[in-house]
Design an enzyme around this catalytic site. Structure first.
Site, short mmCIF file in Angstrom:
data_model
loop_
_atom_site.label_atom_id
_atom_site.label_comp_id
_atom_site.label_asym_id
_atom_site.label_seq_id
_atom_site.Cartn_x
_atom_site.Cartn_y
_atom_site.Cartn_z
N HIS A 185 14.06 3.53 0.06
CA HIS A 185 15.24 4.24 -0.42
C HIS A 185 16.14 4.73 0.73
O HIS A 185 17.28 5.12 0.48
CB HIS A 185 14.84 5.41 -1.33
CG HIS A 185 14.20 6.58 -0.65
ND1 HIS A 185 12.84 6.78 -0.63
CD2 HIS A 185 14.74 7.62 0.04
CE1 HIS A 185 12.58 7.90 0.02
NE2 HIS A 185 13.70 8.43 0.44
N ASP A 229 8.03 1.64 -2.15
CA ASP A 229 9.06 2.41 -1.45
C ASP A 229 8.90 2.32 0.06
O ASP A 229 9.04 3.30 0.79
CB ASP A 229 9.07 3.87 -1.88
CG ASP A 229 10.34 4.60 -1.42
OD1 ASP A 229 11.35 3.91 -1.18
OD2 ASP A 229 10.32 5.84 -1.28
N GLY A 269 15.61 14.08 4.40
CA GLY A 269 15.75 13.60 5.77
C GLY A 269 14.41 13.27 6.40
O GLY A 269 14.33 12.52 7.37
N ASN A 270 13.33 13.86 5.86
CA ASN A 270 11.98 13.51 6.33
C ASN A 270 11.54 12.14 5.83
O ASN A 270 10.54 11.59 6.32
CB ASN A 270 10.95 14.54 5.84
CG ASN A 270 10.83 15.74 6.77
OD1 ASN A 270 11.21 16.84 6.41
ND2 ASN A 270 10.33 15.51 7.98
N SER A 271 12.24 11.59 4.84
CA SER A 271 11.85 10.31 4.27
C SER A 271 11.71 9.24 5.34
O SER A 271 12.62 9.02 6.14
CB SER A 271 12.88 9.85 3.24
OG SER A 271 12.88 10.69 2.12
N LEU A 287 -4.09 -6.70 -12.03
CA LEU A 287 -5.00 -6.94 -13.15
C LEU A 287 -4.25 -7.19 -14.46
O LEU A 287 -4.82 -7.71 -15.41
CB LEU A 287 -5.91 -5.72 -13.35
CG LEU A 287 -7.09 -5.55 -12.38
CD1 LEU A 287 -7.76 -4.21 -12.62
CD2 LEU A 287 -8.09 -6.69 -12.54
N ILE A 305 -2.97 -4.74 -16.50
CA ILE A 305 -3.37 -3.77 -17.51
C ILE A 305 -2.47 -2.56 -17.41
O ILE A 305 -1.82 -2.34 -16.38
CB ILE A 305 -4.84 -3.32 -17.36
CG1 ILE A 305 -5.03 -2.59 -16.02
CG2 ILE A 305 -5.80 -4.49 -17.50
CD1 ILE A 305 -6.37 -1.89 -15.89
N GLY A 322 -2.90 1.63 -18.09
CA GLY A 322 -3.95 2.60 -18.34
C GLY A 322 -3.67 3.94 -17.70
O GLY A 322 -2.62 4.16 -17.10
#
Length: 494
Positions: A130, A160, A231-233, A288, A290, A292
């Site tokens: 992002h 991400d 900003g830490n992203s 898989l 699925i 769940g």
């Protein structure tokens, strides 16, 4: 008086012992050799010196500045006079459909910043998807103020993560540690560029592991109380050795600012994404097929709906809510209502743990042993994992990245139900041309520029041809799962 004086002497003795102990701890902390501090060897109750970790890791964390240039886009706007001049009785066309108009608008130039981590001396840097998604310019700024232009090697919206590269061969690469070895309560540092303040270090502990937030299709977050803000992203989560254990990704807050919880993507997932992006240009995800949830979540949900707590034979595991009929789990015999308890003899109690195991160590075509409960009876099955396209071959999506979606050929039951012979089902739209053209999840693509779409390669070829033509547009005929036909005009370039 004597008794009083005795008590005073006794109390002063205790105070002396306390101050002596405090002085001892302080001296011990100051004299602890930096090289002896490890993330797991500190004795219980002993102080942790985080200066070594900060000094070692800070040079490897960079500031990423991004620019999204002004663009001309086509948008739908409401016609303010539509209600007066519309055709409510449908005499001249579709009723109520002429109150929207398409107009060309000029978007403003946008700038932003985030963080990244240097993982190799030759210029590879990991950040969040992002941070660099849909941007036109990327500038990397090191702590020594050197600046480089960067290019995107590959992105993976599902986790991400993104891999970018600068042209240099002498960068301070961080040491990467195994996030599986992290323990709850262990000290960590979060390093990044919050609020564009510049390199900032915050400290905290590991609050939880394998945390699922229900936001991405692949997630198993490390939770920490080290302060993480905007900003830490893309910045680094490091242990007390200054080794990378996670990529900071998000915070949990009702205000938009730090409120006690931050989340990082573990290096087990990061390593896999980086390897695949370098080798294939896209991540080879083994699934898989699925749907769940954790057993305790399922039980709580049933009780909230006024039902009795179901007896599944266990309070830990993954309740299988749905098995896709053409997926790997269905082929191995798993059914709705089963409870997965182990994979390859490894206990799994959370959906996030299962996802992390498959994502970090398995590829399409690999086999895994699933241990599960059916009607409280223990069973096992060998599952051959498939990719997002429903087969075990290498996913080719270098030319499809521009579309920002994943696909698979329609299965036999879909062909029969919709009375079609071929088509590609859109499994998930992330970002890119499909999102801009409002192509939804689940729609079935039939043709692209009048060419039948029987395989993924057909769509890839259509994108390749259109991208190199004077008119970089794909005209798509499609069908909803209800059988209704529709059309899309997908612009490959703005």
């Amino acid at each position: 008086m004597k008794k009083v004086s005795d008590y005073l002497v006794y109390a002063m003795s205790i105070l002396a012992i306390v101050f002596s102990a405090s002085s001892f701890v302080k001296v011990y902390a100051n004299k602890t050799p930096l090289t002896s501090v490890t993330s797991s060897s500190a004795a219980p109750g002993q102080p942790v010196d985080l200066t070594f970790a900060a000094e070692k890791a800070v040079p490897s964390v960079v500031t990423i500045r991004v620019v999204q240039n002004s663009k001309t886009q086509t948008v739908e706007v409401e016609d303010p006079f539509g209600d007066f001049f519309s055709d409510p009785f449908g005499w001249f066309g579709n009723p109520g459909q002429n109150n929207k108009q398409k107009r060309q608008v000029q978007t403003p130039k946008r700038q932003g910043s985030g963080s990244g981590v240097i993982i190799s001396k030759d210029g590879y840097i990991v950040t969040n998807n992002h941070v660099v998604a849909d941007v036109d310019e990327i500038t990397v700024v090191l702590t020594d103020n050197r600046e480089f232009s960067a290019k995107v090697i590959g992105t993976d919206p599902s986790s991400d993560l993104a891999l970018i590269k600068v042209n240099s061969n002498d960068l301070p690469a961080i040491t990467i540690s195994d996030s599986e070895k992290l323990r709850i309560g262990e000290w960590v540092l979060a390093i990044g560029n919050p609020f564009s303040l510049g390199t900032t270090v915050t400290a905290g502990i590991i609050s939880a592991k394998a945390r699922g937030m229900g936001m991405n299709s692949v997630e198993s977050f490390i939770q920490t109380d080290a302060a993480i803000n905007r900003g830490n992203s893309g910045g680094a989560l490091v242990n007390t050795n200054g080794e990378l254990v996670g990529i900071n990704a998000m915070l949990y807050s009702e205000t938009g600012s730090y409120s006690g919880y931050g989340f990082a993507i573990p290096t087990t997932i990061m390593n896999r994404v980086v390897d695949d992006l370098k080798k294939y240009g896209t991540v080879q995800r083994a699934i898989l097929n699925i749907e769940g949830t954790d057993v305790n979540n399922y039980i709580d949900r049933e009780k909230a709906n006024g039902k009795d707590a179901p007896d599944l034979g266990t309070l830990e595991g993954i309740y299988v809510a749905k098995v896709n009929e053409d997926g790997a789990a269905a082929a191995a015999g798993l059914k709705e209502g089963d409870v997965i308890t182990q994979i390859d003899n490894k206990k799994v109690s959370k959906m996030a743990e299962l996802q992390e195991y498959l994502f970090s160590s398995k590829r399409p075509g690999d086999k895994v042993t699933i241990t599960y409960l059916r009607n409280k009876q223990k069973k096992s099955a060998t599952v051959t994992l498939k990719n997002t396209q429903g087969n075990t071959s290498v996913v080719k999506s270098a030319d499809l990245d521009v579309l920002g979606a994943t696909f698979r050929p329609v299965n036999d039951s879909e062909k029969k139900q919709l009375e079609i012979n071929y088509g590609l089902k859109v499994m998930k739209v992330n970002s890119g041309a499909f999102k801009k053209s409002n192509v939804p999840d689940g729609v079935i693509l039939l043709t692209a520029n009048d060419k039948p779409l029987k395989t993924i390669d057909d769509l890839q070829e259509a994108v390749k041809v259109a991208s190199t033509s004077k008119d970089p547009v794909i005209y798509i005929k499609a069908m909803f799962p209800t059988g209704k036909r529709t059309y899309y005009v997908v612009m490959l370039q703005d």
